[in-house]
Design a protein around this motif. Structure first.
Motif, PDB file in Angstrom:
ATOM      1  N   ALA A   1      31.423  22.328  -1.211  1.00 56.94           N
ATOM      2  CA  ALA A   1      30.799  21.108  -0.699  1.00 56.94           C
ATOM      3  C   ALA A   1      31.482  20.642   0.575  1.00 56.94           C
ATOM      4  O   ALA A   1      30.829  20.180   1.523  1.00 56.94           O
ATOM      5  N   LEU A   2      32.819  20.766   0.630  1.00 54.00           N
ATOM      6  CA  LEU A   2      33.553  20.342   1.820  1.00 54.00           C
ATOM      7  C   LEU A   2      33.185  21.198   3.021  1.00 54.00           C
ATOM      8  O   LEU A   2      33.028  20.688   4.139  1.00 54.00           O
ATOM      9  N   GLY A   3      33.038  22.518   2.790  1.00 51.68           N
ATOM     10  CA  GLY A   3      32.642  23.386   3.897  1.00 51.68           C
ATOM     11  C   GLY A   3      31.286  23.008   4.462  1.00 51.68           C
ATOM     12  O   GLY A   3      31.097  22.905   5.683  1.00 51.68           O
ATOM     13  N   LEU A   4      30.321  22.780   3.568  1.00 48.46           N
ATOM     14  CA  LEU A   4      29.003  22.366   4.028  1.00 48.46           C
ATOM     15  C   LEU A   4      29.039  20.999   4.709  1.00 48.46           C
ATOM     16  O   LEU A   4      28.388  20.779   5.739  1.00 48.46           O
TER      17      LEU A   4
ATOM     18  N   LEU B   1      29.584  26.256  17.400  1.00 45.32           N
ATOM     19  CA  LEU B   1      30.752  27.045  16.998  1.00 45.32           C
ATOM     20  C   LEU B   1      31.429  26.425  15.781  1.00 45.32           C
ATOM     21  O   LEU B   1      31.787  27.127  14.821  1.00 45.32           O
ATOM     22  N   SER B   2      31.593  25.100  15.813  1.00 44.07           N
ATOM     23  CA  SER B   2      32.207  24.425  14.668  1.00 44.07           C
ATOM     24  C   SER B   2      31.354  24.597  13.414  1.00 44.07           C
ATOM     25  O   SER B   2      31.881  24.797  12.314  1.00 44.07           O
ATOM     26  N   PHE B   3      30.033  24.509  13.560  1.00 44.23           N
ATOM     27  CA  PHE B   3      29.129  24.704  12.429  1.00 44.23           C
ATOM     28  C   PHE B   3      29.272  26.113  11.867  1.00 44.23           C
ATOM     29  O   PHE B   3      29.320  26.310  10.647  1.00 44.23           O
ATOM     30  N   ALA B   4      29.356  27.103  12.769  1.00 39.25           N
ATOM     31  CA  ALA B   4      29.507  28.488  12.312  1.00 39.25           C
ATOM     32  C   ALA B   4      30.818  28.686  11.570  1.00 39.25           C
ATOM     33  O   ALA B   4      30.873  29.360  10.534  1.00 39.25           O
ATOM     34  N   VAL B   5      31.908  28.093  12.085  1.00 37.98           N
ATOM     35  CA  VAL B   5      33.204  28.217  11.407  1.00 37.98           C
ATOM     36  C   VAL B   5      33.138  27.568  10.029  1.00 37.98           C
ATOM     37  O   VAL B   5      33.668  28.091   9.041  1.00 37.98           O
ATOM     38  N   GLY B   6      32.458  26.406   9.937  1.00 43.11           N
ATOM     39  CA  GLY B   6      32.303  25.765   8.638  1.00 43.11           C
ATOM     40  C   GLY B   6      31.518  26.625   7.664  1.00 43.11           C
ATOM     41  O   GLY B   6      31.820  26.662   6.464  1.00 43.11           O
ATOM     42  N   LEU B   7      30.522  27.354   8.175  1.00 43.77           N
ATOM     43  CA  LEU B   7      29.736  28.214   7.293  1.00 43.77           C
ATOM     44  C   LEU B   7      30.559  29.373   6.745  1.00 43.77           C
ATOM     45  O   LEU B   7      30.199  29.954   5.708  1.00 43.77           O
ATOM     46  N   PHE B   8      31.641  29.740   7.428  1.00 42.64           N
ATOM     47  CA  PHE B   8      32.513  30.773   6.871  1.00 42.64           C
ATOM     48  C   PHE B   8      33.109  30.306   5.543  1.00 42.64           C
ATOM     49  O   PHE B   8      33.291  31.096   4.614  1.00 42.64           O
ATOM     50  N   ILE B   9      33.454  29.023   5.460  1.00 44.81           N
ATOM     51  CA  ILE B   9      33.937  28.475   4.189  1.00 44.81           C
ATOM     52  C   ILE B   9      32.857  28.632   3.122  1.00 44.81           C
ATOM     53  O   ILE B   9      33.111  29.079   1.995  1.00 44.81           O
ATOM     54  N   VAL B  10      31.623  28.263   3.508  1.00 45.94           N
ATOM     55  CA  VAL B  10      30.523  28.318   2.561  1.00 45.94           C
ATOM     56  C   VAL B  10      30.268  29.757   2.113  1.00 45.94           C
ATOM     57  O   VAL B  10      30.108  30.041   0.918  1.00 45.94           O
TER      58      VAL B  10
ATOM     59  N   ALA C   1      20.519  24.952  -2.900  1.00 50.92           N
ATOM     60  CA  ALA C   1      19.809  23.879  -2.204  1.00 50.92           C
ATOM     61  C   ALA C   1      20.308  22.511  -2.651  1.00 50.92           C
ATOM     62  O   ALA C   1      20.471  21.601  -1.822  1.00 50.92           O
ATOM     63  N   ALA C   2      20.548  22.350  -3.956  1.00 52.84           N
ATOM     64  CA  ALA C   2      21.041  21.059  -4.455  1.00 52.84           C
ATOM     65  C   ALA C   2      22.417  20.738  -3.888  1.00 52.84           C
ATOM     66  O   ALA C   2      22.674  19.625  -3.428  1.00 52.84           O
ATOM     67  N   ILE C   3      23.309  21.727  -3.930  1.00 53.68           N
ATOM     68  CA  ILE C   3      24.660  21.498  -3.389  1.00 53.68           C
ATOM     69  C   ILE C   3      24.592  21.234  -1.888  1.00 53.68           C
ATOM     70  O   ILE C   3      25.287  20.350  -1.354  1.00 53.68           O
ATOM     71  N   ALA C   4      23.733  22.001  -1.178  1.00 52.31           N
ATOM     72  CA  ALA C   4      23.624  21.830   0.273  1.00 52.31           C
ATOM     73  C   ALA C   4      23.057  20.462   0.625  1.00 52.31           C
ATOM     74  O   ALA C   4      23.498  19.826   1.602  1.00 52.31           O
ATOM     75  N   LEU C   5      22.083  19.980  -0.160  1.00 49.73           N
ATOM     76  CA  LEU C   5      21.469  18.691   0.142  1.00 49.73           C
ATOM     77  C   LEU C   5      22.474  17.553  -0.028  1.00 49.73           C
ATOM     78  O   LEU C   5      22.604  16.688   0.845  1.00 49.73           O
ATOM     79  N   VAL C   6      23.205  17.567  -1.142  1.00 46.93           N
ATOM     80  CA  VAL C   6      24.202  16.512  -1.373  1.00 46.93           C
ATOM     81  C   VAL C   6      25.312  16.593  -0.327  1.00 46.93           C
ATOM     82  O   VAL C   6      25.723  15.579   0.261  1.00 46.93           O
ATOM     83  N   SER C   7      25.806  17.812  -0.074  1.00 47.50           N
ATOM     84  CA  SER C   7      26.878  17.986   0.916  1.00 47.50           C
ATOM     85  C   SER C   7      26.389  17.607   2.307  1.00 47.50           C
ATOM     86  O   SER C   7      27.139  17.036   3.104  1.00 47.50           O
ATOM     87  N   GLY C   8      25.119  17.952   2.607  1.00 52.31           N
ATOM     88  CA  GLY C   8      24.577  17.612   3.909  1.00 52.31           C
ATOM     89  C   GLY C   8      24.502  16.116   4.135  1.00 52.31           C
ATOM     90  O   GLY C   8      24.771  15.623   5.233  1.00 52.31           O
ATOM     91  N   LEU C   9      24.124  15.367   3.091  1.00 50.62           N
ATOM     92  CA  LEU C   9      24.093  13.906   3.220  1.00 50.62           C
ATOM     93  C   LEU C   9      25.483  13.351   3.510  1.00 50.62           C
ATOM     94  O   LEU C   9      25.653  12.471   4.367  1.00 50.62           O
TER      95      LEU C   9
ATOM     96  N   ALA D   1      38.931  27.059   5.420  1.00 55.87           N
ATOM     97  CA  ALA D   1      38.284  28.307   5.011  1.00 55.87           C
ATOM     98  C   ALA D   1      39.302  29.259   4.400  1.00 55.87           C
ATOM     99  O   ALA D   1      39.036  29.922   3.385  1.00 55.87           O
ATOM    100  N   LEU D   2      40.492  29.333   5.002  1.00 56.90           N
ATOM    101  CA  LEU D   2      41.535  30.199   4.464  1.00 56.90           C
ATOM    102  C   LEU D   2      41.990  29.706   3.095  1.00 56.90           C
ATOM    103  O   LEU D   2      42.191  30.498   2.161  1.00 56.90           O
ATOM    104  N   LEU D   3      42.161  28.386   2.958  1.00 54.63           N
ATOM    105  CA  LEU D   3      42.556  27.826   1.668  1.00 54.63           C
ATOM    106  C   LEU D   3      41.501  28.130   0.600  1.00 54.63           C
ATOM    107  O   LEU D   3      41.834  28.488  -0.544  1.00 54.63           O
ATOM    108  N   THR D   4      40.227  28.009   0.945  1.00 56.28           N
ATOM    109  CA  THR D   4      39.147  28.292  -0.009  1.00 56.28           C
ATOM    110  C   THR D   4      39.235  29.722  -0.529  1.00 56.28           C
ATOM    111  O   THR D   4      39.151  29.981  -1.742  1.00 56.28           O
TER     112      THR D   4
END
Length: 813
Positions: free
Chosen positions: A37-40, A244-253, A290-298, A694-697
């Protein structure tokens, strides 16, 4: 009828059961769910924050354009940019043309700037009446002296030039601008003739086209404001960093989803074995994501708004200092960017989950759920990644060599970064395998072999770290190169000891006469606004003096450039104008219908995105006789400058900011420079933080899966403390190797930014300079991030009960 609903009911029960089983995984591993959720949320926050900033700025540009119908009305103006003679306006009105005069100008002091636009409300089209000429306005006060200025609340709250008429607030006005009656504008600006004429969209029938009856230039309605077009490059840079920041965050996801799927292979196998169709399983997985992404996105949208609100004052300062664009330092909420951020979050989560879902779809029901088998399968994909990396790096080189345009530059950057990220696992595997063949001892060989085996599981996190490090190296190198070049350029441009601004032309003449016996040289600084090749620009007049001949930073010139300039044979243009229009020495530059000159030289003009032309002072005065001199550069021995500055202020009653020395102007210029790159620096820090997460995850989710590899080593006598230290050292080694590989990528990124992106975005090219001290600092930061990421898994391993390790031998793996 009941029978027809039975299959639907059965499907709902199976889907509900599958969802219960899937979500039970997150209940058992809330930390892993939190990381996903944090990554998203972080990916959404960084992207939505940038989009909120861009939307706010562009809305401000649109409000500025709409104030005088810039986006819907044609206008008539002189080719040389000078005011339109009042007689020309009267002649057009008498002929029946629906045109309306506008007087526009800027009031400036040392700490305040206000754009004033005066309209003739009796003749102005409805589109030009502005947002505040409504029934509540006191028309008598608006039309008569001292008049009324209509401004936004932000403008009224900020610093304003002295001596203004009463203010009336209107939320519809753009910041930094004032709307008033044309007579009030004429008095404030000191100009009687209109700056330009607005043309009503509907003209009386039977009249010939305006182009047949007047020498004035007809400018069609602009699809984008001048400021909007100038700042497009800045907003594109922000968008690129946000992406770029969004792409790096998606690596966590991607890492969290992939590892969660692998941990649940046995659950998937069981669900399939008891009769759950593959289609239902994949649908349940899609609903879960989708549920996790929607809540995390909000949550991410809320964080993005907070980030944008924190960065907005810096962005406003950058746009004001670099482009002269007035943008409010506050942020308003717009549902459009919030909904688009949620949409891209769902798309990003789906893309991150696609590979794992594809593996699930292809997994045989009786497939063993062994992490080692998963690692081997992932290792096979590394070879494919290597081939893709080679193709992307080759594509990046091709775009740089043969492509043109800002979008091509960013495409080359994207191919470079993605290609380097895909090449990272291949290079790390090769490096570790090479070292492994040269070390002796079973423990050392096991450590290296184990580290190599973990690369598939850590590859995404290490890719994120590589991207963050490369971006930091590239941007810091670009900013450092810009700073070093900019400071040297300031020393060349600001060669005079004092700079003086008079209150009016009469005082300017008195100051020049008073200075004549007291200074070595009094050099007029004179300029006027002019549209150059269809965009706003400036024309300067330059006096013939050694100050300019010896110090002016020419990039391209001939041996006799200065002599030909001061004899009125050629003009100088700045690098931005030359690059934007593809101009070379000898090409003509049209300044008016009566004045076209060849280019005799090109000079550097860092920090200024607009075009400039320099004429010899005599030719400038002959071509623009209405422009008065109110600024001077004074040459004097440096030791005498402070006393002369004090005498000037006392003799002529000048304020402190009207007499400035080199150091003051340089300090102001450097402040503008620092403000310009503050936003990108903040995004760099956030990106590096996301890479650390991302590394911690990955380390946390791999910790449990690694027990089958660690338990046998512990069983043969290696203490848990040593195993934990080895895990920590492994993370540090991988981070160090990633930093080492990020160095050439970052330098290449800096070169593309300086040689391609900056040239296309701002119009200037800077030499590449390296800063090893910054690289060392970033190396230490990467080690710190890796240490913090590995600390928790290492502590867990050091404190794990021996019984837990013994259970490994009793379980089917």
């Amino acid at each position: 009828m009941a029978r027809s609903h039975r299959p639907i009911r059965a499907f709902e029960i199976m889907l509900y059961t599958a969802l219960q089983s899937l979500f039970s995984h997150w209940r058992r591993r809330p930390g892993q769910l939190a990381m996903l959720a944090l990554g998203l949320a972080l990916a959404t926050a960084l992207w939505s924050g940038v989009q909120a900033i861009n939307a706010e700025a562009r809305a401000s540009y649109d409000r500025a354009a709409q104030t005088l119908g810039q986006d819907s009305l044609s206008r008539l103006s002189r080719a040389d940019g000078q005011p339109v003679p009042l007689a020309e306006f009267l002649a057009l009105r008498q002929a029946g043309y629906q045109v309306s005069p506008v007087i526009a100008g800027e009031l400036r002091t040392a700490d305040a700037r206000l754009r004033v636009q005066g309209i003739d409300s009796l003749t102005a089209p409805a589109e030009a009446q502005g947002p505040a000429l409504d029934g509540d306005l006191d028309l008598a006060a608006f039309f008569t002296a001292p008049g009324i200025l209509i401004v936004s609340p932000d403008t009224a709250a900020g610093p304003l030039p002295p001596g203004l008429p009463p203010l009336r607030l209107s939320d519809g006005m753009p910041p930094g601008a004032a709307l008033t009656d044309i007579s009030t504008a004429a008095r404030l600006i000191g100009q009687d003739d209109p700056s330009f004429l607005l043309v009503a969209p509907e003209q009386p029938a039977g009249l010939p086209p305006l182009s047949d009856v007047t020498d004035l230039i007809v400018t069609q309605p602009q699809e984008a404001s001048d400021i909007g077009r100038l700042t497009d490059s800045f907003h594109l840079n922000l968008t690129a960093f946000g992406l770029l920041s969004f792409a790096v965050g998606l690596f966590i996801v991607h890492a969290a989803i992939g590892l969660a799927f692998e941990q649940r292979r046995s659950s998937f196998r069981t669900l399939r074995a008891i009769g759950l169709p593959l289609r239902s399983l994949l649908l349940a997985l899609a609903v879960e994501i989708a549920a996790i992404a929607l809540v995390s996105g909000l949550v991410g949208v809320v964080l993005g708004y907070a980030i944008a609100a924190a960065l907005m004052p810096g962005v406003a300062g950058t746009l004001s200092g670099l482009y002269g664009a007035n943008v409010p330092g506050t942020l308003s909420f717009d549902p459009v960017w919030a909904i688009s951020a949620l949409g891209i979050t769902l798309v990003g989560a789906g893309a991150a989950a696609a590979q794992a879902m594809l593996r699930t779809a292809r997994m045989p029901i009786l497939s063993p759920a062994q992490p080692r088998a998963w690692a081997q399968a992932s290792a096979r994909t590394i070879r494919a990644q290597g081939l893709a990396a080679v193709a992307l790096l080759a594509a990046s080189g091709g775009l740089i060599l043969f492509g043109t345009g800002l979008l091509t530059g960013f495409a080359a950057l994207a191919a470079l970064l993605v290609g380097a990220a895909l090449a990272l696992p291949v290079l790390l595997t090769w490096a570790l395998k090479t070292v492994e063949t040269r070390v002796h001892g079973p423990f050392s060989q096991w450590v290296l072999a184990d580290m190599r085996q973990q690369i598939p599981g850590l590859s995404l996190a290490l890719m994120a770290l590589l991207l963050a490090l490369a971006a930091n190296i590239g941007v810091s190198t670009m900013v450092g190169s810009f700073r070093a070049t900019f400071l040297g350029w300031l020393d060349q441009r600001l060669a005079s000891e004092l700079y003086v601004r008079a209150n009016d032309p009469t005082q300017a003449g008195e100051i020049a006469a008073w200075l004549d016996p007291r200074a070595q040289a009094v050099l007029p600084i004179v300029s006027t606004d002019l549209r150059l090749f269809g965009l706003p620009g400036d024309v300067f007049g330059m006096a013939d003096h050694a100050t300019y001949r010896d110090h002016w930073p020419l990039l391209d010139a001939t041996d006799d450039t200065w002599d030909r300039l001061f004899s009125g044979e050629v003009a100088l243009v700045n690098e931005q104008l030359a690059r934007r229009e593809g101009l070379r020495l000898g090409d003509p530059v049209m300044l008016s219908e009566a004045l076209t000159l060849p280019i005799g030289g090109v000079y550097s003009d860092y920090g200024n995105p607009t075009g400039q032309v320099i004429l010899g002072l005599d030719l400038f005065r002959a071509s623009f006789p209405a422009v008065d001199v109110s600024n001077f550069a004074i040459r004097i021995p440096p030791a005498q400058a402070p006393d002369l500055a004090s005498d000037l202020r006392e003799t002529f009653g000048l304020p402190a900011e009207a007499v400035r020395n080199q150091a003051q102007i340089k300090r102001f210029s450097i402040d503008v420079f620092e403000q310009t790159f503050r936003v990108t620096g903040a995004l760099n820090v956030l990106t590096l933080g996301v890479a650390g997460l991302a590394l911690l995850t990955s380390l946390l989710t791999l910790a449990t899966m690694r027990l089958p590899q660690l338990a046998p080593v512990w069983a043969v006598g290696l203490p848990r403390r040593i195993l934990a230290g080895t895990e920590l050292a492994r993370s540090l080694v991988l981070a160090a190797l990633t930093w080492l590989l990020a160095l050439p990528v970052g330098v290449a990124l800096a070169w593309v930014l300086l040689a391609v992106v900056n040239v296309e975005a701002f119009g200037w090219r800077l030499p590449l300079q390296v800063f090893p001290g910054d690289w060392l600092r970033l190396f230490l930061l990467s080690l710190l991030a890796a240490s913090l990421a590995a600390l928790l898994p290492a502590l867990r391993l050091a404190r794990i009960p021996p019984a837990r390790l013994l259970q490994v031998f009793a379980q089917e793996r």
